[in-house]
Design a protein around this motif. Structure first.
Motif: not given
Lengths: 352, 352
Positions: B260-263
């Motif tokens: 969730x954070x990076x994609x």
């Protein structure tokens, strides 16, 4: 990257740049056609050092025989959003969203109606709302941006952004992107660069519309980020909840730290417009070979806005651009983009 | 995402999966040719449900008239690294790196030579090293993975990975990627998917070789991540230092939180091989439309390794695969990949 405290998520994420809220605009709902994109590269730019700087940089980094050639997989360009890709005055779009959401949150939690700062927001009295303290605003951001399923949040933002309008132009916020910068995004991508947004705003917020509005996919949006928590619903289905905990304050030095976290590579080009972008522009320019740092100066009160001490104007606290930043830009070889002089037109809906 | 404590970075990042270190291999330095890639899609796979599952999924998500068609910009596939893309036994490659780095760290800080656990590591006595406690290993990881400039770290890892060899095959670790999985990466990308590594290992570590070894650019590597701190050197040049602070423990639920954070988007396909991948596989499979979750079973002692309680073998704590995970895979419609039955060959250097 600053460590998370126990207190609010996007509070600090937004609030690094949020001190001193101006009066709030009213919000109307309607639809408008999407901005058209010109086919010729940089056609909305006047000839001058800024346009030439972009052309020279792309030639230097992509020409096969150039000494500063950069392999395609290493071509990264980063763009601040608010004030760089779209209008940030008189108030950041995401803050408008949060204030608009207050009635919904109060409906879910009726006791908030009698509690400050929610009580004041519900009055709709913009003068009073504009006087709310930073602490009050933090409470509003935490209440409106956290505590829900990430998919539900994205759906809510999408519905809002499809209807909310800027009061000055009475147009969707998404129509208020700068046409010259849209052309820069397109030109960079046509030359093998991956374009990233690196914003002080919430990355969950910006990701809901980045593909449609800028042609930038969700995974290429770096922004202030709160924690999310994995869990299972009653049926055993996994889901993620937005937590009131700050993981990344993507402002100032946090922009460079966020670039390292989510991109893992120093950009070759970076674009910003305020002190919140300073470290990103410095870090980009400090790399080897050809590097491009550009900063947008809001000096066009007629077509958009003019603000900032660098022009002898008051610091409005939204998109702060002090004289020291201007001096640094000149000293370190960044290009200052004058909206008034460098841009033939500001918005796609204007005549060229 | 778990909040950072004051204690060690990649300590917890690696150590989520690191309990119970086996004996350490010796490391020799030399070079070997890079793995060759076959041209035909999935040619190293035997016909069977796993291969068919991949083909069916890609057809379902990319066929223009398919009811489960996914627009190209939404096509995301995520891959665990250790045990899924390359060999993880008898010990994670990154941990070998950390132990190899101890002499260098001690040279810089000679007092460590008399301090545990560094004293034990310096003896080179693998039996004693294998008995170090989790707390000891945390100290080693923190000392070897933090406190330096991010560019210096990347240069050190690059030099190491270009020479360090696996003791069983006497080949570079980077030659020990699974040829069938390389073909999956290639096949997915040829069909418009963006391939991401989502690893419990450190993302700064894996990013140094991901492009060369897997064709995956740095920004598509999500892994355990420590904080970095922006600062200026004496000449005023900005740089980033790796801090002993954990931002993301990219194991278990942390993998979904890292995605969730990076994609910022639920994957359509995910590949793993252990309990550390469970939540990622669940989250992927729980999405709408066609979703593919696959889990590699290490059941080939002859060509690679066989381990895990799901086969009635001891839990080696490196790539744990209990019976419950096997049962969940079958119940939830994940595909179990049998290395023994589904893969014609394991490595590119084998004859097909």
């Amino acid at each position: 990257m600053s460590s998370s405290g126990s207190d609010g998520l996007s509070r600090r994420s937004l609030l690094g740049a949020l001190a001193g809220l101006p009066a709030l605009p009213g919000l109307l709902a309607a639809s408008a056609p999407a901005a058209a994109q010109s086919a010729a590269p940089l056609s909305s730019w006047n000839d001058g050092p800024a346009k030439q700087g972009i052309l020279d940089f792309v030639r230097a980094t992509t020409g096969a025989s150039s000494k500063d050639f950069v392999p395609p997989e290493e071509r990264i360009a980063t763009f601040d959003q608010d004030g760089t890709l779209w209008v940030e005055h008189p108030i950041y779009t995401q803050v408008v969203y949060c204030l608009d959401r207050v009635p919904v949150v109060v409906k879910e939690k009726p006791y908030l109606a009698t509690v400050e700062p929610f009580k004041t927001v519900l009055t709709g009295d913009f003068e009073k709302i504009a006087k709310l303290s930073l602490h009050d605003l933090e409470a509003i951001l935490a209440a409106t941006l956290t505590g829900m399923d990430v998919d539900a949040f994205a759906a809510e933002v999408s519905a809002w952004i499809d209807s909310a309008k800027h009061p000055r132009w009475n147009r969707l916020y998404t129509d208020l992107t700068y046409q010259p910068m849209q052309e820069v995004l397109t030109f960079f991508r046509a030359n093998g660069f991956k374009t990233f947004i690196v914003t002080g705003g919430g990355q969950d917020f910006v990701r809901t519309y980045s593909q449609r509005v800028y042609g930038i996919p969700r995974e290429q949006v770096v922004g202030s980020a709160g924690g999310v928590k994995f869990g299972y619903d009653k049926a055993g289905k996994p889901f993620l909840t937005k937590e009131p905990k700050l993981l990344l304050n993507d402002n100032d030095a946090g922009k460079v730290e966020g670039i390292h976290l989510e991109i893992g590579r120093r950009p070759h080009a970076a674009f910003g417009n305020s002190t919140g972008d300073r470290q990103m522009l410095e870090y980009t320019k400090a790399g080897d070979g050809a590097r491009l740092s550009m900063i947008v100066l809001h000096d066009d009160a007629k077509r958009e806005y003019a603000y900032g001490p660098a022009q002898g104007l008051p610091d409005t606290k939204v998109g702060t651009f002090p004289q020291a930043l201007y001096d640094e830009a000149k000293k370190d070889g960044w290009f200052v983009i004058s909206m008034k002089d460098d841009w033939k037109r500001i918005f796609a809906f204007e005549e060229a």
